[in-house]
Structures are given as C-alpha cells and as structure tokens.
Design a protein around this motif. Structure first.
Motif, mmCIF file in Angstrom:
data_model
loop_
_atom_site.group_PDB
_atom_site.id
_atom_site.type_symbol
_atom_site.label_atom_id
_atom_site.label_comp_id
_atom_site.label_asym_id
_atom_site.label_seq_id
_atom_site.Cartn_x
_atom_site.Cartn_y
_atom_site.Cartn_z
ATOM 1 N N ARG A 265 0.930 -0.943 0.068
ATOM 2 C CA ARG A 265 -0.187 0.116 -0.024
ATOM 3 C C ARG A 265 0.788 1.267 0.207
ATOM 4 O O ARG A 265 1.496 1.593 1.021
ATOM 5 N N ASP A 266 0.877 1.709 -1.279
ATOM 6 C CA ASP A 266 1.686 3.074 -1.282
ATOM 7 C C ASP A 266 3.121 2.920 -0.955
ATOM 8 O O ASP A 266 3.822 3.813 -0.164
ATOM 9 N N GLY A 267 3.766 1.826 -1.284
ATOM 10 C CA GLY A 267 5.158 1.658 -0.878
ATOM 11 C C GLY A 267 5.185 0.615 0.339
ATOM 12 O O GLY A 267 6.469 0.404 0.490
ATOM 13 N N GLU A 268 4.300 0.832 1.088
ATOM 14 C CA GLU A 268 4.428 0.084 2.567
ATOM 15 C C GLU A 268 4.028 -1.347 2.467
ATOM 16 O O GLU A 268 2.900 -1.747 1.842
ATOM 17 N N ILE A 269 4.603 -2.261 3.137
ATOM 18 C CA ILE A 269 4.319 -3.624 3.102
ATOM 19 C C ILE A 269 3.651 -3.854 4.274
ATOM 20 O O ILE A 269 3.894 -3.766 5.633
ATOM 21 N N PHE A 270 2.288 -4.499 4.194
ATOM 22 C CA PHE A 270 1.497 -5.131 5.069
ATOM 23 C C PHE A 270 1.337 -6.626 5.121
ATOM 24 O O PHE A 270 1.204 -7.199 3.896
ATOM 25 N N ILE A 271 1.446 -7.398 6.096
ATOM 26 C CA ILE A 271 1.030 -8.608 6.344
ATOM 27 C C ILE A 271 0.003 -8.993 7.182
ATOM 28 O O ILE A 271 -0.374 -8.245 8.143
ATOM 29 N N GLY A 272 -1.031 -9.887 6.759
ATOM 30 C CA GLY A 272 -2.167 -10.022 7.244
ATOM 31 C C GLY A 272 -2.301 -11.408 8.123
ATOM 32 O O GLY A 272 -1.764 -12.491 7.885
ATOM 33 N N LEU A 273 -2.639 -11.014 9.453
ATOM 34 C CA LEU A 273 -2.445 -12.339 10.458
ATOM 35 C C LEU A 273 -3.923 -12.165 10.889
ATOM 36 O O LEU A 273 -4.780 -11.482 10.949
ATOM 37 N N GLU A 274 -4.205 -13.480 11.384
ATOM 38 C CA GLU A 274 -5.630 -13.979 11.930
ATOM 39 C C GLU A 274 -5.569 -13.034 13.436
ATOM 40 O O GLU A 274 -4.643 -12.775 13.915
ATOM 41 N N PRO A 275 -6.886 -12.523 13.783
ATOM 42 C CA PRO A 275 -6.914 -11.880 15.029
ATOM 43 C C PRO A 275 -6.233 -12.768 16.120
ATOM 44 O O PRO A 275 -6.343 -13.905 16.353
ATOM 45 N N GLU A 276 -5.596 -11.794 16.964
ATOM 46 C CA GLU A 276 -4.804 -12.506 17.992
ATOM 47 C C GLU A 276 -5.825 -13.471 18.900
ATOM 48 O O GLU A 276 -6.611 -12.898 19.390
ATOM 49 N N PRO A 277 -5.664 -14.617 19.267
ATOM 50 C CA PRO A 277 -6.440 -15.333 20.147
ATOM 51 C C PRO A 277 -5.948 -14.893 21.725
ATOM 52 O O PRO A 277 -5.101 -14.354 21.864
ATOM 53 N N PRO A 278 -7.184 -15.185 22.520
ATOM 54 C CA PRO A 278 -6.694 -14.796 23.880
ATOM 55 C C PRO A 278 -5.587 -16.017 24.161
ATOM 56 O O PRO A 278 -5.471 -16.809 24.018
ATOM 57 N N ARG A 279 -4.824 -14.976 25.062
ATOM 58 C CA ARG A 279 -3.409 -15.682 25.545
ATOM 59 C C ARG A 279 -3.752 -16.757 26.391
ATOM 60 O O ARG A 279 -4.495 -16.876 27.313
ATOM 61 N N THR A 280 -2.915 -17.888 26.254
ATOM 62 C CA THR A 280 -3.168 -19.173 26.938
ATOM 63 C C THR A 280 -2.295 -19.062 28.391
ATOM 64 O O THR A 280 -1.207 -18.707 28.165
ATOM 65 N N ARG A 281 -2.945 -19.210 29.599
ATOM 66 C CA ARG A 281 -2.234 -19.066 30.615
ATOM 67 C C ARG A 281 -1.356 -20.128 30.920
ATOM 68 O O ARG A 281 -1.970 -21.445 30.621
#
Length: 659
Positions: free
Chosen positions: A103-119
C-alpha cells in the motif's frame, strides 16, 4: 481466509528489501520470512521444519535444474520462494503462507486476529512469586528461558514486577543479594541454562554466607535431552546443591504453585538461597492452576527468651561496671530498642563492619566499627570491658570480639549461639523482644564507670589523628582519609552505602563517620571483589519497591580493581535511570594485595592494573563522569555527582599506601 477479518501489520517499505532477497520480519510476535522475488512478494513461516532454522537469514539460489530455491542457512533445506513448497522428499508439505499487500510502498502482512493468551504454568508460578512479595527481577533473557521470561513480561506489564536486564548474570546475583541484605525479602535473578546459570554462583554464595534471601530462576534445556550432553545441558541440580537451601526442577507434573510457594518460603524463612530450574518445554505448558499465597503459611518471627535467661542477663548487666554492646548485621531491625537499652545502662555500642551505621557515629553511645576495618575507639573499649552483650553478630574472626571476656550472646538462630567457642550466657530469642523484655528489669550498677564521657574523649583523640593524616602527601595521589571525610559531610542522612572489597573498604570503615539512618551493604563472609556497583543496583531497586526506603540516596564505593569486574553494569544503570553515585578510588593496582604481599615479605607481583579513564568511560555510557586529581577538587566533584538525577561516577586518583 477472509482477508476482511485479518489484522494488517506493517513490516516495512518496499525499498527495505531488494529484488531476489529475503529477510526476517516480525508481525506482532510472529516471525516471518519476507521474500521479494521475480517481481512478487511472499511471506511464509520463518521456521524451517527441520530444526527451526531462520529462513529469513537464508538466500535465494539457483538449483541444478535452473530453478531458484529459498535455502535454509542452517542445513540447506530448500523451499519455493513464492509458495513455500519443498522440492520433494521432505515429509513436510510446505511452509505456511501469510497474505501480503503493498500500500503506497508500505508492506503489510495479514494475520488472524490474536487469540486470547493461553495461561501457562510459568504464569501461575510468577503470580505466586509476586503474591509472596517478590517485586524485582534482575536477569538476562535467552533461548532457554523465553517462556518464563514472557510470564515475567506479562507481570511487569500488569505492574506487579519490575525487571532489570543486566549485562552479566553475576551482577544479577550480587544485586539480588544486596536487595535481600537491605530488606530481608528476596528479589529474583533470571538466567538461561548452562553458563548463564553458573554465572550466578558467586553472588549466590555471597547471599548464602551473609544470610540474605534470594530467589534464583534458571532456564534449562528440554527434558527430552537431559543427560546426553546437549548444547548448554549441565546438571544444574548438582551445581546449585551446595549454595541453595531449596533447589528443585520444575516438571510438567509438578504442582507449580506449591513449588514456587516452597521456594519463596524457604528464601524468606531461612534467609537463604532458593532455586528453581525451568526446562524449556514446561515453560509454555497450559495451566488452569490457581496461584498460591503466603496467608496462613508463615508465623510471626518474634521469639521471646526464657524468663531464666532474662533474669540471668539482667543480673550480669546490672553487676557490670564496664559493659559494652556489640551488634552485627542481624540486629538492624532492632536498632531503636538496642540504642534505648544502651542509653539506659550507659554502654558503648560497637558494630561489626556489616552493621556499620546501625548506631550513627554522632550518637553519644556510638563506639564505631570493630576489627580490621574499624577504629581505635572500638578496640580500646573492647580491651577495657568487663562484660560483652553480643546481639545478632556471627563472631567473624575479622571482627575481633575478645572471647576471654564474659559474653552474653543473643540470636534468633540457635546454631549461632556459642558456635565458635563457649559464651557465658547464650540466649535464644529475637532481639527486639529481648530488649523489650529485659528493659523493665534492668538496673544500672551505681558504681559503673562513666563510659559515655570516655567515648567523647576517645572520639576527640581519633578525630585529631584523622586530621593529622590529612596532611600526609607522598605526591602519588590523594589520601583516602580526605575522600571519606568529605563524603561523610556530603552524603545525606538516609544514604545506603554499597561498599566493595579492598583498601577502599578498610578506609571507608575506618574514616567515614555515619549519621542519621545510613546503612552499609558489603560482601561480608565471602569478601567478593566486584560486589559494590551491582549491590548499589540492588539497593536502588529496593528504594523503588519499599515504602520505608523511598527517597534514600544510593552511593557505591570501590577501587579500580572492583569496578573493573562489572564495569558494563554502568550502562544498565543508565538504561533504567538508576540514581547511583559511584565513588571510585583509582590507584592503578590491587592495593590490598600489594600490601599483603609486602606484609608477608613476598615480592609485590602482578597487582598492577591497566585502566582506562573511568570518568570518560562513564560519560561514554551516557552517565555523569568526573576525574579528581587534587584534594581541593573532591568536595565540588562529589557534590555535583550527588546532585545528578541518575548514574554518576567520581574517579579519584589515590595513593595506594595512604589508606
């Protein structure tokens, strides 16, 4: 994959990665191999399925058949640069790919929404640790403690802990030892397996022999490779067996909360080192355990002596004409009660070096420090005494308590009573309760000598002698007496002094007169060079944690030999904004050892030092640094350093013979 639901993370610009190249980028906490090849972009899992080699550190190379492959830098496994597929023959079906957008020379990587952190199990253990009152961790994050370090990171983010990343694990142990000596409560030190863990041992021995609580947390290799000799796999249980009161390996089947509770309780109750070993694979185990807490698990520490012992002690003190009180580091918590008792019976109070400051030297009953680092005042009253009341002292041979005198010894640890030789009256009890219980029964001998007037006269004689020594000048540097006379005037009444080992230590004990509530931290029984500056870091951390210490000034003192042991910790102090003033006595040699060689009629050999300008070094680290070559400059230099809000170093060129 529904790209509308993805989180798009920026990882850089097109110009960051030329055509035909790869690099490692991080999106959130995901490590990704970013590829720019054949005019296209791809992003794949950065971990080679062979041994987790970093593909982003590899290269795109042409194979035998002319096709280009992304080659893992560790063992040469190949993958298609754009699809992540292997050339064949591997069990793995290929690398996981992530969507990429420019996007306008900037690199973006798509990640799944971060899941709740496992305790995790280490979350449970860190929460338990903070429940037991641990507030500070000194350490170094590395490959075999990353799961545990992440649990510490979360706790720091929740403001339950403070973390200080040191440059050498030995400094972490010394800092934690000093913290324990100052507060009576443990700080933790965190290391990786192997050399990181073994680097703790000297500082932990310092804590053990001086009865300071410390919690050591060491990473370890995975349990599946214990024993055969894997990278950095050593038997940590055996290595720490002698230095720790409690040492256990944390396994997947352990009761994690209870194991941490036992470690913390051992450190606090035994005033000793507790150690836990964390294999790499257990650190990220999911856990639904609840953390433990100390409520209902620790009794009050007060131990009241027996009535018979109190009556016997009252009679002996009441009959004495020249009683003296000798206090050790273990007596600091009872300082007000001890001073009140001394005032009631008109007794001089002398301290061991570790207890210097327990009674300020400007108090009428103060007799100064005893022993090799002490004053002639203390020696004189020891010689003239007809009864010694020894409180919280371990009878070190450096202290010089005269065993031929009648001695009443009081200690909460029964093993310390008469440990090295019989005493007239050993009393098991906590010092505050002893002083409170005996105070009402005690009557001073009506024929007792006026030792308080004698004390004032002895101080006058000694101060006259110190003034005379100020005039000594061999043209080789400044006299230590001038340094500590100035420091005594300028240091605030709530100063915590962290003192190293060497001639600087003897001079500090002999010449600096304490005032107010000043405290002294030192490497007592171990006598380890290098203790001073890391100990100041531990003391400063305690001033951030403990309400009773807030606002205290921290001053460390060392020679050039001692500071040279852990000089890069000055950058640690700069990084965390530690308000520490370091007084460095620079004489170009291991002066104490030269002195011992001459005293033993040995040739002086291999004690000279090749040093940098420590003042310039301090400034290059981002702190304050000033060099003093003339006694007339001392006051201004120290005053300016004390006014700095952060780490400051005063390098004073001294004469190794004038101590």
């Amino acid at each position: 994959m529904d790209q509308a639901t993805l989180d798009w993370i920026s990882v850089g610009h097109e110009s960051d990665l030329p055509e035909g190249r790869v690099k490692t980028v991080t999106a959130r906490t995901t490590s990704i191999c970013l590829v720019h090849f054949d005019g296209q972009w791809s992003a794949m899992d950065n971990h080679c399925p062979h041994q987790n080699g970093p593909l982003g550190e590899g290269s795109i190379e042409k194979g035998i058949e002319g096709k280009c492959w992304l080659r893992c830098p560790w063992h040469g496994w190949d993958f298609d640069p754009l699809t992540g597929a292997p050339p064949g023959g591997h069990e793995d079906t290929g690398q996981k790919l992530f969507p990429v957008e420019i996007r306008d020379g900037e690199i973006f990587i798509g990640l799944e929404p971060e899941p709740p952190r496992t305790r995790t199990a280490t979350d449970v253990m860190v929460e338990t640790m903070t429940n037991w009152g641990v507030q500070s961790v000194f350490g170094m994050v590395g490959h075999s403690n990353l799961g545990l370090a992440n649990a510490v990171r979360v706790s720091v983010g929740e403001q339950h802990l403070r973390y200080y990343g040191i440059r050498h694990e030995g400094a972490a142990a010394f800092a934690a030892s000093a913290y324990g000596k100052l507060t009576g409560e443990p700080a933790a030190c965190l290391t990786i397996a192997g050399p990181g863990a073994t680097n703790l041992l000297t500082g932990l021995w310092d804590a053990k022999v001086d009865r300071a609580p410390v919690l050591a947390l060491t990473g370890q290799v995975q349990t599946q490779v214990f024993g055969p000799g894997a990278f950095q796999d050593i038997d940590l249980s055996s290595a720490f067996q002698a230095v720790s009161r409690f040492s256990q390996t944390v396994l997947s089947t352990s009761n994690h909360a209870e194991l941490m509770s036992l470690a913390c309780k051992s450190a606090i109750v035994e005033q000793d080192v507790a150690h836990l070993i964390f294999p790499d694979d257990m650190q990220t185990m999911a856990s639904d355990q609840e953390p433990s807490a100390p409520k209902g698990r620790v009794a009050r520490p007060e131990i009241t002596p027996s009535t018979a012992d109190l009556e016997a002690a009252a009679k002996m003190l009441g009959d004495a004409k020249r009683p003296i009180i000798v206090v050790g580091h273990g007596a600091y918590g009872a300082r007000e009660a001890i001073i009140a008792l001394a005032e009631k019976i008109g007794a001089p109070v002398m301290t061991t070096f570790k207890a210097k400051g327990l009674i300020p030297d400007d108090h009428p009953n103060a007799g100064g420090v005893m022993g090799r680092s002490g004053t002639p005042i203390a020696s004189w009253f020891m010689n003239e005494a007809d009864l010694i009341l020894a409180l919280g002292t371990s009878f070190s041979n450096h202290t010089g308590i005269e065993r031929s005198k009648p001695i009443i010894q009081v200690d909460y640890d029964r093993m310390q009573l008469g440990k090295f030789h019989p005493v007239a009256l050993p009393i098991w009890g906590e010092l505050s309760t002893f002083c409170a219980a005996i105070g009402g029964e005690l009557k001073r001998n009506s024929e007792a000598d006026d030792q308080i007037t004698e004390l004032a006269e002895r101080w006058r004689i000694w101060r006259t002698e110190k003034d005379r020594r100020l005039a000594e000048d061999q043209g080789k540097g400044i006299h230590s007496a001038a340094i500590f006379a100035t420091l005594a005037r300028l240091a605030p009444e709530n100063t915590i002094f962290a003192v190293d080992v060497g001639n600087n230590t003897y001079s500090f004990g002999r010449y600096l007169e304490t005032k107010g509530t000043q405290r002294v931290l030192m490497s007592g029984y171990l006598g380890s060079i290098g203790f001073g500056f890391p100990a100041a870091m531990g003391a400063w951390a305690a001033t951030q944690d403990k309400e009773s210490l807030k606002g205290c000034k921290v001053i460390s003192i060392s020679g050039d030999g001692g500071f040279g042991q852990y000089p890069m910790e000055f950058t640690t102090a700069v990084k965390y904004g530690m308000d520490i003033t370091h007084i460095l006595l620079h004489n170009g040699e291991l002066g104490k050892i030269s002195k011992e060689q001459r005293a033993g009629e040995w040739p002086v050999w291999e004690t000279s030092l090749q040093n940098p300008s420590f003042a310039i070094f301090a400034r290059s680290c981002g702190g304050h640094g000033v060099k003093v070559t003339d006694a007339a400059e001392i006051e201004t230099a120290i005053a300016e350093a004390l006014a700095v809000d952060g780490p400051a170093l005063v390098e004073i060129m001294t004469d190794a013979d004038l101590v």
